[in-house]
Write an enzyme that holds these catalytic residues in place. Structure first.
Site, PDB file in Angstrom:
ATOM      1  N   GLU A 244       6.492   2.066  11.549  1.00 40.92           N
ATOM      2  CA  GLU A 244       5.909   1.925  10.219  1.00 40.92           C
ATOM      3  C   GLU A 244       7.042   2.159   9.237  1.00 40.92           C
ATOM      4  OE1 GLU A 244       3.498   4.412   7.149  1.00 40.92           O
ATOM      5  OE2 GLU A 244       2.119   3.894   8.776  1.00 40.92           O
ATOM      6  N   CYS A 278       4.131   6.118   1.565  1.00 34.92           N
ATOM      7  CA  CYS A 278       4.360   4.810   2.186  1.00 34.92           C
ATOM      8  C   CYS A 278       3.518   3.727   1.530  1.00 34.92           C
ATOM      9  CB  CYS A 278       4.042   4.877   3.686  1.00 34.92           C
ATOM     10  SG  CYS A 278       5.079   6.012   4.611  1.00 34.92           S
TER      11      CYS A 278
END
Length: 477
Positions: A244, A278
């Protein structure tokens, strides 16, 4: 001061011959953590020790592994306040936010402890004389390389899923939050057999050495550049790679929405944790019909934020993780202004100690600006005005990243267009954050690969074996 120790092969204090790092509080620059740096030889020895512990942990009954993970969650809960304070001291997250991250991590550990034992394979319908089935098995040795922006929640997701599925783990926390990782590893180690979890510390060179070793999975949450280097290492070693990585998540504001409400959502998405999330909102495409009122309200929201050290009660906007990162954020804002954008509030480096940067709203942006197209990871809201929802959606989709996106709209048809057309792992409509527990998404493009969180993450850390057992001589059992 936190004095970090490594855990290698069940032994605390092992290694660290590569020198020492010092982490400084981003609020005032004072030293808060000393951390040993693992050498490449120590990394290799840690992998060898983990390989030696893998078979026994893999053979442990799933219910026993789950019970151990429940005990680990209890230990993390007992250390929750210390973990939150370490996070705030090392990377500046406001203390209430840090506590929320720890609570989320504990919940994730418990979720995986519940899900682990009930997972199974499936039976296949073959010949009457045979038994055919598919059985999940652990992959073996997992290297987990985790980020600094939400160190407990993210680490608990990767570590919990890997451990409950029967893998042994080599845990390398970010060099910016090593004490947080050390405290977490200490808590987990209380509940696990010796050798099942190892802790390696140091900078990027330690992560690179670990990714290049003979491990079975490398799971990384962090920057796109680092993720690509890990993917290249995995191609050489044959390790499965879960990534990720970075993102530049868009927010599309449709015509007809309440601009004040939309600005509240935008402020939350852009400024929470100083933009160091994020799935933070990194670029805004607002319909011309509501743009002026939206920007005015967003400026008002930005200027109302309480700024200060994360440990101070009431702080809503703490410092950035360090001055180097602040230079990166300010450089993107400065470049946008040089290309014709206009700072409506913020946009300047404050005097005084620490790595503070104000909540910043930049209007008159264009889609091709670096501030809009690249990841900023700071408290900056760049606004691009569009003439239609279709234009906003088209710009939102035009990105080298594919992590998440948000759309604010009163139109159900626009909502359905958004989730179908946006090439990202997660689409949120009318809320920048949120979602049901257990949701799992696969990032796209430069944002990574593989499932993150949810029950599907258990599958990522498992491999499946097909078994065919036939009666001897073609008879029946």
């Amino acid at each position: 001061m936190y004095t970090v120790a490594q855990l290698i092969g069940g032994v605390w204090g092992a290694g660290g011959e590569g020198g020492e790092l010092v982490v400084h509080d981003p609020a005032d620059g004072s030293p808060v953590t000393t951390v040993p740096v693992a050498t490449a030889d120590e990394v290799a020895k840690a992998v060898e020790a983990a390989r030696g512990a893998a078979a026994e942990w893999a053979a442990t009954a799933p219910a026993e592994r789950a019970a151990a993970l429940h005990r680990a969650a209890d230990a993390v809960e007992a250390a929750a306040d210390e973990l939150a304070q370490a996070t705030t001291a090392e990377m500046g997250k406001p203390l209430d936010d840090a506590r929320g991250g720890v609570a989320a991590g504990i919940g994730t550990l418990r979720q995986y402890a519940e899900l682990g034992p009930v997972r199974g394979g499936r039976t296949l319908h073959g010949a009457p004389s045979a038994l055919d089935f598919m059985a999940p098995e652990p992959r073996g040795v997992v290297a987990a390389i985790t980020p600094w922006n939400d160190p407990v929640a993210v680490s608990c997701g990767l570590l919990g899923a890997a451990l409950v599925t029967g893998n042994v783990v080599l845990y390398k926390p970010s060099e910016r939050t090593p004490a947080t990782g050390w405290l977490l590893a200490r808590a987990l180690d209380q509940a696990l057999p010796a050798g099942v979890l190892s802790l390696l510390t140091g900078g990027a060179e330690v992560g690179a050495a670990l990714a290049g070793q003979d491990v079975d999975v490398v799971a990384h949450v962090g920057s796109t550049a680092t993720g690509r280097a890990i993917a290249a290492a995995g191609a050489r070693t044959g390790a499965k790679v879960l990534l990720e990585n970075g993102g530049s998540d868009p927010l599309v504001v449709d015509a007809g929405v309440d601009p004040v409400w939309a600005a509240e959502q935008a402020a939350l998405g852009c400024f929470a944790n100083a933009g160091q999330i994020c799935v933070a909102v990194e670029r805004i495409y607002v319909h011309r019909d509501v743009a002026e009122d939206f920007v005015d309200a967003l400026v008002e929201r930005a200027e109302a934020l309480s700024v200060g050290p994360g440990r101070d009660p009431g702080t809503q906007l703490g410092p950035l993780v360090d001055r180097r990162h602040r230079d990166h954020v300010h450089g993107q804002v400065t470049a946008a202004v040089a290309e014709g954008a206009r700072v409506r509030t913020g946009g300047s480096v404050p005097d005084g100690p620490g790595a503070f940067y104000p909540a910043t709203v930049v209007s008159d942006c264009r889609h091709e600006m670096v501030l809009v197209r690249e990841e900023t990871f700071g408290p900056v809201a760049p606004v691009v005005v569009v003439d239609s929802f279709s234009e906003g959606l088209r710009c939102a989709a035009d990105s080298p990243y594919g992590l998440a996106a948000t759309v604010l709209t009163g139109s159900m048809s626009h909502a359905h267009r958004a989730w179908r057309e946006l090439p990202v792992g997660t689409v949120k409509v009318n809320a920048v954050f949120g979602g049901a527990p257990g949701g799992a998404a696969q990032p796209r493009r430069g944002s990574g690969q593989g499932f993150g969180y949810g029950p599907e993450l258990l599958d990522e850390f498992s491999t499946v074996k097909a078994v065919h057992i036939e009666a001897p001589g073609g008879g029946h059992w």
